[in-house]
Design a protein around this motif. Structure first.
Motif, PDB file in Angstrom:
ATOM      1  N   VAL A 179       0.863  -1.177   0.000  1.00  0.00           N
ATOM      2  CA  VAL A 179       0.000   0.000   0.000  1.00  0.00           C
ATOM      3  C   VAL A 179       0.903   1.231   0.000  1.00  0.00           C
ATOM      4  O   VAL A 179       1.772   1.374   0.881  1.00  0.00           O
ATOM      5  CB  VAL A 179      -0.933   0.031   1.222  1.00  0.00           C
ATOM      6  N   CYS A 180       0.712   2.120  -0.957  1.00  0.00           N
ATOM      7  CA  CYS A 180       1.592   3.273  -1.144  1.00  0.00           C
ATOM      8  C   CYS A 180       0.800   4.563  -0.993  1.00  0.00           C
ATOM      9  O   CYS A 180      -0.263   4.722  -1.604  1.00  0.00           O
ATOM     10  CB  CYS A 180       2.247   3.197  -2.518  1.00  0.00           C
ATOM     11  N   MET A 181       1.310   5.512  -0.176  1.00  0.00           N
ATOM     12  CA  MET A 181       0.652   6.802   0.039  1.00  0.00           C
ATOM     13  C   MET A 181       1.659   7.924  -0.187  1.00  0.00           C
ATOM     14  O   MET A 181       2.760   7.898   0.378  1.00  0.00           O
ATOM     15  CB  MET A 181       0.109   6.908   1.469  1.00  0.00           C
ATOM     16  N   GLU A 182       1.292   8.917  -0.986  1.00  0.00           N
ATOM     17  CA  GLU A 182       2.097  10.113  -1.162  1.00  0.00           C
ATOM     18  C   GLU A 182       1.538  11.194  -0.246  1.00  0.00           C
ATOM     19  O   GLU A 182       0.433  11.692  -0.439  1.00  0.00           O
ATOM     20  CB  GLU A 182       2.059  10.577  -2.613  1.00  0.00           C
ATOM     21  N   LEU A 183       2.302  11.566   0.769  1.00  0.00           N
ATOM     22  CA  LEU A 183       1.831  12.503   1.776  1.00  0.00           C
ATOM     23  C   LEU A 183       1.896  13.933   1.248  1.00  0.00           C
ATOM     24  O   LEU A 183       2.817  14.297   0.499  1.00  0.00           O
ATOM     25  CB  LEU A 183       2.673  12.375   3.046  1.00  0.00           C
ATOM     26  N   PRO A 184       0.959  14.786   1.658  1.00  0.00           N
ATOM     27  CA  PRO A 184       0.927  16.163   1.152  1.00  0.00           C
ATOM     28  C   PRO A 184       2.007  17.052   1.736  1.00  0.00           C
ATOM     29  O   PRO A 184       2.248  18.141   1.232  1.00  0.00           O
ATOM     30  CB  PRO A 184      -0.476  16.646   1.565  1.00  0.00           C
ATOM     31  N   GLN A 185       2.660  16.646   2.825  1.00  0.00           N
ATOM     32  CA  GLN A 185       3.742  17.434   3.397  1.00  0.00           C
ATOM     33  C   GLN A 185       4.790  16.481   3.952  1.00  0.00           C
ATOM     34  O   GLN A 185       4.475  15.339   4.319  1.00  0.00           O
ATOM     35  CB  GLN A 185       3.230  18.347   4.516  1.00  0.00           C
ATOM     36  N   PRO A 186       6.046  16.914   4.013  1.00  0.00           N
ATOM     37  CA  PRO A 186       7.089  16.032   4.541  1.00  0.00           C
ATOM     38  C   PRO A 186       6.931  15.829   6.044  1.00  0.00           C
ATOM     39  O   PRO A 186       6.636  16.763   6.783  1.00  0.00           O
ATOM     40  CB  PRO A 186       8.380  16.766   4.196  1.00  0.00           C
TER      41      PRO A 186
ATOM     42  N   ARG B 275       8.013  11.747   2.402  1.00  0.00           N
ATOM     43  CA  ARG B 275       6.754  11.930   1.684  1.00  0.00           C
ATOM     44  C   ARG B 275       6.111  10.631   1.216  1.00  0.00           C
ATOM     45  O   ARG B 275       4.933  10.610   0.898  1.00  0.00           O
ATOM     46  CB  ARG B 275       7.006  12.813   0.439  1.00  0.00           C
ATOM     47  N   LEU B 276       6.883   9.559   1.142  1.00  0.00           N
ATOM     48  CA  LEU B 276       6.358   8.299   0.615  1.00  0.00           C
ATOM     49  C   LEU B 276       6.204   7.296   1.758  1.00  0.00           C
ATOM     50  O   LEU B 276       7.186   6.753   2.271  1.00  0.00           O
ATOM     51  CB  LEU B 276       7.294   7.741  -0.460  1.00  0.00           C
TER      52      LEU B 276
ATOM     53  N   LEU C 207       9.853  11.712  -6.235  1.00  0.00           N
ATOM     54  CA  LEU C 207      10.122  12.331  -4.941  1.00  0.00           C
ATOM     55  C   LEU C 207      11.598  12.673  -4.788  1.00  0.00           C
ATOM     56  O   LEU C 207      11.948  13.724  -4.257  1.00  0.00           O
ATOM     57  CB  LEU C 207       9.676  11.388  -3.820  1.00  0.00           C
ATOM     58  N   GLU C 208      12.475  11.783  -5.267  1.00  0.00           N
ATOM     59  CA  GLU C 208      13.908  12.059  -5.175  1.00  0.00           C
ATOM     60  C   GLU C 208      14.281  13.264  -6.022  1.00  0.00           C
ATOM     61  O   GLU C 208      15.143  14.054  -5.667  1.00  0.00           O
ATOM     62  CB  GLU C 208      14.717  10.843  -5.617  1.00  0.00           C
ATOM     63  N   LYS C 209      13.590  13.435  -7.141  1.00  0.00           N
ATOM     64  CA  LYS C 209      13.932  14.511  -8.067  1.00  0.00           C
ATOM     65  C   LYS C 209      13.489  15.868  -7.559  1.00  0.00           C
ATOM     66  O   LYS C 209      14.152  16.875  -7.773  1.00  0.00           O
ATOM     67  CB  LYS C 209      13.293  14.220  -9.430  1.00  0.00           C
ATOM     68  N   TYR C 210      12.347  15.906  -6.864  1.00  0.00           N
ATOM     69  CA  TYR C 210      11.749  17.187  -6.527  1.00  0.00           C
ATOM     70  C   TYR C 210      11.729  17.496  -5.035  1.00  0.00           C
ATOM     71  O   TYR C 210      11.131  18.474  -4.617  1.00  0.00           O
ATOM     72  CB  TYR C 210      10.316  17.238  -7.066  1.00  0.00           C
ATOM     73  N   THR C 211      12.337  16.687  -4.210  1.00  0.00           N
ATOM     74  CA  THR C 211      12.355  16.956  -2.774  1.00  0.00           C
ATOM     75  C   THR C 211      13.773  16.856  -2.238  1.00  0.00           C
ATOM     76  O   THR C 211      14.019  16.257  -1.202  1.00  0.00           O
ATOM     77  CB  THR C 211      11.437  15.989  -2.010  1.00  0.00           C
ATOM     78  N   ALA C 212      14.688  17.483  -2.946  1.00  0.00           N
ATOM     79  CA  ALA C 212      16.088  17.414  -2.537  1.00  0.00           C
ATOM     80  C   ALA C 212      16.309  18.027  -1.161  1.00  0.00           C
ATOM     81  O   ALA C 212      17.206  17.624  -0.423  1.00  0.00           O
ATOM     82  CB  ALA C 212      16.969  18.123  -3.572  1.00  0.00           C
ATOM     83  N   ALA C 213      15.475  19.002  -0.771  1.00  0.00           N
ATOM     84  CA  ALA C 213      15.645  19.652   0.517  1.00  0.00           C
ATOM     85  C   ALA C 213      15.372  18.704   1.668  1.00  0.00           C
ATOM     86  O   ALA C 213      15.833  18.929   2.791  1.00  0.00           O
ATOM     87  CB  ALA C 213      14.706  20.862   0.615  1.00  0.00           C
ATOM     88  N   ASP C 214      14.603  17.654   1.414  1.00  0.00           N
ATOM     89  CA  ASP C 214      14.261  16.711   2.469  1.00  0.00           C
ATOM     90  C   ASP C 214      15.288  15.600   2.614  1.00  0.00           C
ATOM     91  O   ASP C 214      15.161  14.756   3.488  1.00  0.00           O
ATOM     92  CB  ASP C 214      12.892  16.085   2.188  1.00  0.00           C
ATOM     93  N   GLN C 215      16.292  15.597   1.740  1.00  0.00           N
ATOM     94  CA  GLN C 215      17.286  14.535   1.790  1.00  0.00           C
ATOM     95  C   GLN C 215      18.531  15.033   2.514  1.00  0.00           C
ATOM     96  O   GLN C 215      18.795  16.234   2.615  1.00  0.00           O
ATOM     97  CB  GLN C 215      17.654  14.080   0.374  1.00  0.00           C
ATOM     98  N   GLU C 216      19.283  14.090   3.003  1.00  0.00           N
ATOM     99  CA  GLU C 216      20.504  14.459   3.690  1.00  0.00           C
ATOM    100  C   GLU C 216      21.502  15.043   2.710  1.00  0.00           C
ATOM    101  O   GLU C 216      21.638  14.596   1.579  1.00  0.00           O
ATOM    102  CB  GLU C 216      21.103  13.230   4.377  1.00  0.00           C
ATOM    103  N   ALA C 217      22.211  16.069   3.148  1.00  0.00           N
ATOM    104  CA  ALA C 217      23.201  16.703   2.282  1.00  0.00           C
ATOM    105  C   ALA C 217      24.307  15.714   1.964  1.00  0.00           C
ATOM    106  O   ALA C 217      24.771  14.963   2.813  1.00  0.00           O
ATOM    107  CB  ALA C 217      23.785  17.931   2.990  1.00  0.00           C
ATOM    108  N   GLY C 218      24.707  15.764   0.701  1.00  0.00           N
ATOM    109  CA  GLY C 218      25.799  14.894   0.283  1.00  0.00           C
ATOM    110  C   GLY C 218      25.409  13.472   0.038  1.00  0.00           C
ATOM    111  O   GLY C 218      26.265  12.624  -0.197  1.00  0.00           O
ATOM    112  N   ARG C 219      24.105  13.179   0.084  1.00  0.00           N
ATOM    113  CA  ARG C 219      23.688  11.794  -0.153  1.00  0.00           C
ATOM    114  C   ARG C 219      23.976  11.417  -1.598  1.00  0.00           C
ATOM    115  O   ARG C 219      23.633  12.148  -2.522  1.00  0.00           O
ATOM    116  CB  ARG C 219      22.195  11.652   0.140  1.00  0.00           C
TER     117      ARG C 219
END
Length: 652
Positions: A333-340, A393-394, A434-446
């Motif tokens: 079951v997959c849900m895309e959340l509206p906010q991080p 978000r996922l 999500l990886e393409k458009y939510t870079a701010a939510d990822q760890e720096a340097g990942r």
């Protein structure tokens, strides 16, 4: 047109539980028997080998090993093959005497380096037009000249080269791309005359935004392009014949345009045209991405950008707040959340038969995801079921079924109307988005892993047994609109697996046949179930009244069964080609060398056995290898390097 589910579930009334097996029936292979061998009146048909440093995915290697080098010709009993020195020959087997061979076209010497060399192909568009692919990036349109004899003239050429792409893991540099022609059709367009519509496929190696499967392995991406080619208005007519297969000093360049593109993780195994404005696509794992999801480009890594992209993606899906799919052992079951969110803001409790979910966040729309001890459709193994949060978000629930093999009609016991319509690879597309458009939510340097990780050794010599042991994703079929590529009907995960398609008929045979879409044979338990694609009138597409095009409704119907075919084909260690007769009289399997297996339909629906023929074509050296096979009515034609064999199916 409303989205529909393409039903590929077998009809129990067409399955034969009494079937016990096939009984061997001998074939007379004497000089006047069912099998005849004719020497090619040309150079050998042995395919060219690739350079040892070429790198291909598992899917690409499979497509080459199972490539059919014999192509259906423009008329009944005619076929096209290519010689080692790149000449296209037309062979006519319809006569009572020996086959007649005619040189169609000599492919020019390749000068471009923007595409890797593949296998050439021939696609008969009508009884007067043939499309010739040189295996790299050039396609030539041949037209029959109205005069005595078999004469064809090249009347146009166009290119499909897409340049160089990244060659796998970092440091491997660039490699020329390899193109695949999936199919083509010829028709009239008002105001434009004759045009060709076709589909091509090529691989994309993405390194910056790798897609990952649940097992952690990267997956390649293939781009499918729908092309339209404008044909020359002038016809060769009864012009002076320059000689069969003559290459004119200057072949007119034809203009092309792209109607749409689709992305998949595998080369499609099926592409058939429904009339003029629709087509049916079959691909392992299904379509994962299309142009409509690539239009928006990120201007920054802000949350607002991510929300805009997710909203645009949601516009192409249903209104429900989750998607789901299932396998024999689990439900996803997959849900895309509206906010991080952070994992600490999520409370998820899974019991044997319920799920509870609470999300802490400022967005009021999060409330629709909350649930308290909602009963599931069936029991799960709670200790083996987990939930994960990716990119904030996922949110994904992996529910392990307690009753393995039982199919769920819905996620919850109270059906909320959410159909199991998520392609398993759709989860990959969501992750990529999500990886393409939510870079701010990822760890720096990942860092991200390269898309390509595994290659099949080109020097393996085509180890078919090793390839067959690899996992094989279910083929998803979809009926799509030509102009947009949008799906009008799609099969769902859990449909029977892919086995083969039917032999194609010559264009001249299809005149008056509506439709001429080849049926497919799919795996269901031990059987091979044959589905036909039936058409019925439907509403017109959008646009002004002068632009409206008649669409048809495409439905799948279980039309017949080859009992135990899935079981017997799995037992063949070196199968190269497999296909069924369009009339469902026989199924034919060719091994890599010498042997042909012919499985006949049962004499009656409840018969306990059916006849099987094993034909040993003999031969030695390269002439023992089977390169291609096609059928013309009740005659099976098999291509080898130096010979052509005909098998009378009525005498088998």
């Amino acid at each position: 047109m409303a989205y529909r589910v393409l039903d590929l579930q077998p009809d129990p009334a067409l399955l034969n539980p009494r079937f016990d097996g096939y009984k061997l029936r001998l074939v007379d292979s004497g000089s006047d028997g069912a099998v005849r061998t004719h020497q090619l009146q040309s150079a050998s048909a042995q395919p060219q080998l690739l350079a040892s440093n070429e790198l291909f995915t598992y899917d690409e290697v499979c497509s080459r090993i199972h490539y059919n080098h014999l192509f259906v010709g423009p008329r009944h009993g005619t076929f096209v093959y290519f010689t080692k020195n790149r000449c296209a020959f037309l062979v006519d087997t319809s006569g009572a005497c020996s086959p007649q061979f005619t040189l169609l076209f000599e492919l020019p010497t390749r000068t471009s380096t923007s595409a890797s060399q593949g296998y050439p192909g021939a696609y008969s568009l009508s009884d007067t037009h043939i499309l010739i692919f040189d295996g790299t990036e050039s396609l030539y349109v041949l037209q029959h000249i109205e005069c005595d004899g078999e004469h064809w003239q090249a009347t146009g050429v166009f290119e499909i080269g897409t340049g160089s792409v990244a060659a796998g893991p970092p440091g491997r540099g660039q490699r020329p791309n390899m193109n695949y022609v999936l199919g083509a059709t010829l028709g009239h367009v008002k105001g434009a005359g004759l045009v060709i519509r076709m589909h091509i496929c090529y691989r994309i190696d993405k390194e910056a935004a790798a897609t990952q499967t649940r097992t952690g392995h990267s997956m390649p991406t293939f781009c499918i392009q729908a092309l339209q080619v404008d044909m020359p208005t002038a016809s060769p007519g009864t012009r002076e014949v320059l000689g069969a297969g003559t290459l004119c000093p200057e072949i007119p360049a034809l203009s092309t345009s792209t109607a749409h593109t689709l992305h998949t993780h595998a080369i499609p195994v099926y592409c058939a045209y429904v009339g003029w404005d629709q087509y049916i696509l079959g691909v392992r794992g299904g379509v994962v991405l299309d142009d409509t999801e690539l239009v928006l480009q990120p201007t920054d890594s802000s949350e607002s950008t991510a929300s805009a992209v997710l909203a645009a993606a949601a516009a192409n899906t249903d209104v429900h707040h989750y998607h789901w799919t299932q396998s024999a052992s689990d439900v996803t079951v997959c849900m895309e959340l509206p906010q991080p969110l952070k994992s600490s803001q999520i409370q998820c409790e899974l019991t044997r038969n319920t799920v509870s979910l609470h999300l802490a966040g400022g967005d009021p729309s999060l409330a629709k995801y909350a649930c308290e001890r909602v009963e599931l459709y069936d029991r799960i193994v709670a200790d083996d079921s987990v939930w994960t949060l990716e990119n904030g978000r996922l949110l994904t629930l992996y529910l392990q079924k307690e009753h393995e093999g039982a199919r769920w009609a819905s996620v919850f016991s109270a059906d909320d109307g959410v159909l199991e319509a998520m392609d398993p690879s759709e989860l990959v597309a969501i992750r990529e988005r999500l990886e393409k458009y939510t870079a701010a939510d990822q760890e720096a340097g990942r860092s991200t892993a390269p898309l390509m990780q595994q290659y099949v050794d080109q020097d393996s010599g085509g180890d078919l047994e090793q390839l067959e042991e690899q996992p094989d994703a279910s083929v998803m079929f979809s009926a799509r609109d030509w102009r947009t590529g949008q799906a009008e009907a799609t099969s769902v995960p859990g449909s029977p697996g892919w086995l083969c398609a039917a032999f194609s008929r010559a264009p001249a045979q299809l005149q008056g046949l509506q439709p001429g879409v080849p049926p497919v044979c799919l795996k269901f338990d031990v059987d091979g179930v044959v589905f036909s694609f039936d058409m019925s009138p439907s509403s017109s597409s959008g646009g002004s009244s002068s632009q409206q095009q008649q669409h048809v409704r495409v439905d799948a119907r279980h039309a017949g069964t080859f009992s135990a075919l899935s079981y017997v084909q799995a037992s063949k260690r070196e199968k190269r080609l497999i296909s069924i007769d369009p009339d469902m009289a026989v199924a034919v399997l060719a091994e890599a060398q010498r042997r042909i297996y012919i499985y006949h339909q049962v004499p009656r629906a409840d018969a306990a056995s059916a006849a099987q023929n094993v034909v040993d074509l003999g031969g030695s050296g390269d002439d023992a290898e089977i390169l291609g096979m096609q059928a013309a009515g009740r005659v099976l034609v098999v291509l080898r390097a130096r010979s052509l064999c005909t098998i009378d199916l009525d005498s088998c």
